[in-house]
Scaffold this active site. Structure first.
Site, PDB file in Angstrom:
ATOM      1  N   ASN A 271       0.884  -1.181   0.000  1.00  0.00           N
ATOM      2  CA  ASN A 271       0.000   0.000   0.000  1.00  0.00           C
ATOM      3  C   ASN A 271       0.913   1.218   0.000  1.00  0.00           C
ATOM      4  OD1 ASN A 271      -2.234  -1.649   0.304  1.00  0.00           O
ATOM      5  ND2 ASN A 271      -2.978  -0.678   2.153  1.00  0.00           N
ATOM      6  N   SER A 309       1.444 -19.477   1.338  1.00  0.00           N
ATOM      7  CA  SER A 309       1.908 -18.248   0.728  1.00  0.00           C
ATOM      8  C   SER A 309       3.034 -18.548  -0.251  1.00  0.00           C
ATOM      9  CB  SER A 309       2.421 -17.275   1.803  1.00  0.00           C
ATOM     10  OG  SER A 309       1.407 -16.990   2.744  1.00  0.00           O
ATOM     11  N   HIS A 326      -0.923  -8.618  -4.178  1.00  0.00           N
ATOM     12  CA  HIS A 326      -0.381  -8.566  -2.815  1.00  0.00           C
ATOM     13  C   HIS A 326      -0.857  -9.726  -1.965  1.00  0.00           C
ATOM     14  CE1 HIS A 326      -4.318  -7.489  -1.382  1.00  0.00           C
ATOM     15  NE2 HIS A 326      -3.910  -7.004  -0.231  1.00  0.00           N
TER      16      HIS A 326
END
Length: 397
Positions: A271, A309, A326
């Protein structure tokens, strides 16, 4: 897959997902962003979903302007991960003690340290620039300056929501440490202050969505925002670095006989705003729920608390403004997840993971997120997979 270009927009909207799979609200937001006079391009990641003002999972390239709502209120939120010398064979059968020790070392939720963490006491922590960083706090928006003590005590703390600390194993059996957090409350307050200031400016009064209010180049408001934005991004990076150092100290103590060593830490914002050059133009590239994936850049794309992940390396695809997703991205809101799923569902979907399994984290249940394997597959021209990780401990905010 390669991208699909959405027709009917003022500038190219390149999507690394099937447009028909994007919720109507998110698609409207993308078209709204494309109407901004300063925009030069928009890249949409496979984890795209509805957000405030701008979608999460979008990359917005503008010339001479930046939209604070398109950065998000958690400025500098991102990921850190490091491979260790530990293997799965070094782990005890019961990992509850490890989880407890992590939670003792790193405050979670609204909690913070009793006193500011002294980085000079952390093993291997680079303290260069630390004093200058805090000296620059005196130059941030006056409305937030009184928060200095809290900002100092929250440095090195996790926060809530989807932030987490995980202990993971890759497919070769190596252990990784991973965490997800941002600029804590000080970043949120700086973001909200500047979003409010942008909405007041005359050039933003006719926008299709006032949440897309921008600051433009060569104005005092833009200079003030850039100052605070880049400071908050640095806060987020330091926050993750301190947490990782605290985490490594826990692992050193808990696996003392193994004499654990650590590779270089991988860290990436998702971000944030960066100054980058494309097609001969200097642009301000806003990644809201997206990571930089320039050629050779290492990145981290997490799934949910029960799936796994990926550690990735960027391929430098300029069509995406050198970006990638992301994470998995939500496929339902937090409220919808709480209405649909129970703690029993959570227990089932996080079987084999040492983690909270109570009603307070049902909104983070794996089924509330898109399948991470699908998200990775849709961006094979953006990143290559370096390692696939599966968590065995997950500490949630």
């Amino acid at each position: 897959m390669s991208y699909v270009e959405v027709p009917g927009a003022n500038v190219p909207i390149r999507m690394w997902t099937d447009p028909s799979a994007v919720e109507d609200g998110a698609m409207r937001q993308l078209h709204n962003v494309s109407t901004l006079p300063w925009i030069k391009g928009l890249a949409v990641m496979p984890d795209v979903h509805y957000g405030k003002g701008a979608t999460v999972g979008s990359v917005i390239a503008m010339r001479g302007a930046v939209c604070p709502a398109a950065v998000g209120v958690d400025i500098g939120c991102g990921m850190s991960a490091v491979k260790t010398s530990l293997t799965a064979n070094d782990l005890p059968g019961d990992l509850s003690r490890l989880r407890s020790k992590i939670e003792q070392a790193i405050p979670v939720g609204r909690a913070m340290h009793d006193e500011m963490v002294d980085p000079g006491r952390l093993h291997g922590f680079a303290t260069g620039g630390w004093d200058d960083f805090w000296a620059r706090f005196d130059g941030v928006a006056e409305a937030v300056r009184f928060r200095r003590e809290r900002a100092a005590k929250q440095m090195g703390s996790l926060g809530g929501g989807n932030h987490f600390v995980e202990f993971c194993i890759d497919e070769s059996g190596s252990v990784w440490l991973m965490l997800h957090s941002g600029s804590r409350n000080v970043g949120k307050e700086l973001a909200e202050y500047h979003i409010g200031e942008a909405r007041k400016l005359p050039h933003n009064q006719g926008l299709v969505d006032r949440d897309l209010a921008v600051f433009v180049a060569d104005t005092p408001q833009m200079a003030a925002y850039r100052n605070d934005l880049f400071w908050a991004q640095e806060y987020a990076k330091y926050n993750r670095a301190i947490m990782m150092a605290l985490y490594q100290d826990v692992v050193r103590r808990e696996f003392k006989k193994a004499k654990v060593t650590f590779d270089r830490v991988i860290s990436c914002h998702h971000n944030y705003v960066a100054e980058e050059r494309y097609d001969g133009m200097d642009l301000l590239v806003t990644r809201k729920g997206a990571i930089r994936a320039g050629s050779g850049d290492f990145g981290i794309i997490p799934g949910s608390m029960g799936t796994g992940s990926y550690i990735v390396k960027g391929l430098g695809n300029a069509a995406s403004f050198n970006s990638a997703s992301h994470g998995a991205g939500r496929r339902m809101s937090r409220g919808a997840a709480k209405r649909r799923f129970s703690t029993r569902d959570l227990e089932e979907q996080t079987r084999g993971v040492e983690c909270r399994k109570d009603s307070g984290v049902v909104d983070e249940i794996p089924a509330a997120y898109k399948p991470i394997e699908q998200v990775i597959d849709q961006q094979r021209d953006l990143v290559e997979v370096v390692a696939k990780l599966k968590q065995v401990v997950c500490v949630k905010g």
